[in-house]
Write a protein that holds these residues in place. Sequence first.
Motif, short mmCIF file in Angstrom:
data_model
loop_
_atom_site.label_atom_id
_atom_site.label_comp_id
_atom_site.label_asym_id
_atom_site.label_seq_id
_atom_site.Cartn_x
_atom_site.Cartn_y
_atom_site.Cartn_z
N ILE A 265 19.02 20.62 1.24
CA ILE A 265 19.63 21.69 2.04
C ILE A 265 21.02 21.95 1.48
O ILE A 265 21.89 21.08 1.50
CB ILE A 265 19.72 21.28 3.53
CG1 ILE A 265 18.32 21.03 4.09
CG2 ILE A 265 20.44 22.35 4.34
CD1 ILE A 265 18.32 20.55 5.54
N THR A 266 21.23 23.15 0.97
CA THR A 266 22.50 23.46 0.31
C THR A 266 23.33 24.48 1.09
O THR A 266 24.51 24.68 0.76
CB THR A 266 22.22 24.02 -1.09
OG1 THR A 266 21.41 25.20 -0.98
CG2 THR A 266 21.51 23.00 -1.97
N ASP A 267 22.75 25.13 2.08
CA ASP A 267 23.45 26.20 2.79
C ASP A 267 24.15 25.74 4.07
O ASP A 267 24.65 26.57 4.84
CB ASP A 267 22.50 27.36 3.10
CG ASP A 267 21.18 26.90 3.69
OD1 ASP A 267 20.90 25.68 3.65
OD2 ASP A 267 20.41 27.75 4.18
N PHE A 268 24.17 24.43 4.31
CA PHE A 268 24.88 23.90 5.49
C PHE A 268 25.61 22.63 5.11
O PHE A 268 25.21 21.92 4.18
CB PHE A 268 23.90 23.59 6.63
CG PHE A 268 23.21 24.81 7.17
CD1 PHE A 268 23.83 25.62 8.10
CD2 PHE A 268 21.94 25.17 6.73
CE1 PHE A 268 23.21 26.76 8.61
CE2 PHE A 268 21.31 26.30 7.22
CZ PHE A 268 21.94 27.09 8.16
N LYS A 269 26.67 22.34 5.84
CA LYS A 269 27.43 21.13 5.58
C LYS A 269 26.70 19.92 6.15
O LYS A 269 25.93 20.05 7.11
CB LYS A 269 28.83 21.24 6.19
CG LYS A 269 29.71 22.29 5.50
CD LYS A 269 31.11 22.31 6.13
CE LYS A 269 31.99 23.31 5.41
NZ LYS A 269 33.37 23.36 5.98
N PRO A 270 26.95 18.73 5.59
CA PRO A 270 26.25 17.52 6.06
C PRO A 270 26.42 17.26 7.56
O PRO A 270 25.48 16.82 8.22
CB PRO A 270 26.92 16.41 5.24
CG PRO A 270 27.35 17.08 3.99
CD PRO A 270 27.79 18.45 4.41
N GLU A 271 27.62 17.56 8.12
CA GLU A 271 27.82 17.27 9.54
C GLU A 271 26.94 18.14 10.43
O GLU A 271 26.53 17.73 11.53
CB GLU A 271 29.29 17.44 9.93
CG GLU A 271 29.90 18.77 9.60
CD GLU A 271 30.62 18.76 8.26
OE1 GLU A 271 31.60 19.53 8.12
OE2 GLU A 271 30.22 17.98 7.36
#
Length: 317
Positions: free
Chosen positions: A226-232
């Motif tokens: 998943i590249t379009d959201f931040k890890p948090e």
Amino acid sequence: MAQLFDVTQFIKDSYQLPGIDRPYTVPLAVPGVDKTVHSLIIVNNECLQQYKEFSVNIDVQKIPEIKCKFHGYVINNLLEERIDLNFITNGANALKYDVTVYCINSELKFNFFETLHVKDITLNSFYFFTRKIKAIGQNLINGRLFLYCQITRKDILMPLQLEIPKSEMSKQFSTLYENKLLTDFTIICHDQEFLAHKVVLAARSPVFQSMFEHEMKESLENQVEITDFKPEIVEKMLRYIYTDNIEDLNEADAQKLLAIANKYALKRLKIICMKEISKSVNNVSEALEAFSIADQYNVEEFEERVVQFMKDNRHNL
């Protein structure tokens, strides 16, 4: 023993009534789970001493109809009373009852009088209390005798009751996620990896379910990037998937979480996010902005609410 009802208000209300020649009853409760009838018997003691006896009927059961007639009488011209009772029914029955009487004193305390164990009721069955009531002093309240009566059906088995413990599913699934037990799938987000379970992801998200049901790259390699959201944000989504709950959600995170919830078709999470976003809506402009967000992420329930909000507040917006 069935629970006793608070009769304080009934007794206080009786203070306002003028002297009543005839005794009367006040039904307190119809039979519940414990099959108990509760009634308050009120007797004007001055009238009792004049007429030397009293009688009242208590409805015990409608089908078949059963009444319990209480009969009290003064003995030896003294201020002592005996009570007997007569069950009145349409025919012979194998019914059993416990009849318990309390005398309420001037301090509004319940003094146990006696319990009769009644069985094999016939057309006219008579039963006698062995004790006597002294209708003097503390046993009288404002010149009246107050008797609290419980009639409990005893030939019916009480239901077997078992308290169901509070569900720990959410806690257990949270532990499953926290401890990374038996994981079989990895979610990679930038420089972080999140271990998860295919079966849980598939059960919660139609998108993950479709991914695993077909021979897609992610399913074969047991991982997705998943590249379009931040890890948090990914972390918050996973915690929701495992616990069905979101903690410490603010408006800024709500908009980001709304986007990932839409991507993975988490309908309830979308509504939770929109509810948080809607807290800041105070005018038409903000309502339209929230409507635009809901429209972008297909939260139809919220769109309908915005329209209704504007109708309800058209005079104030």
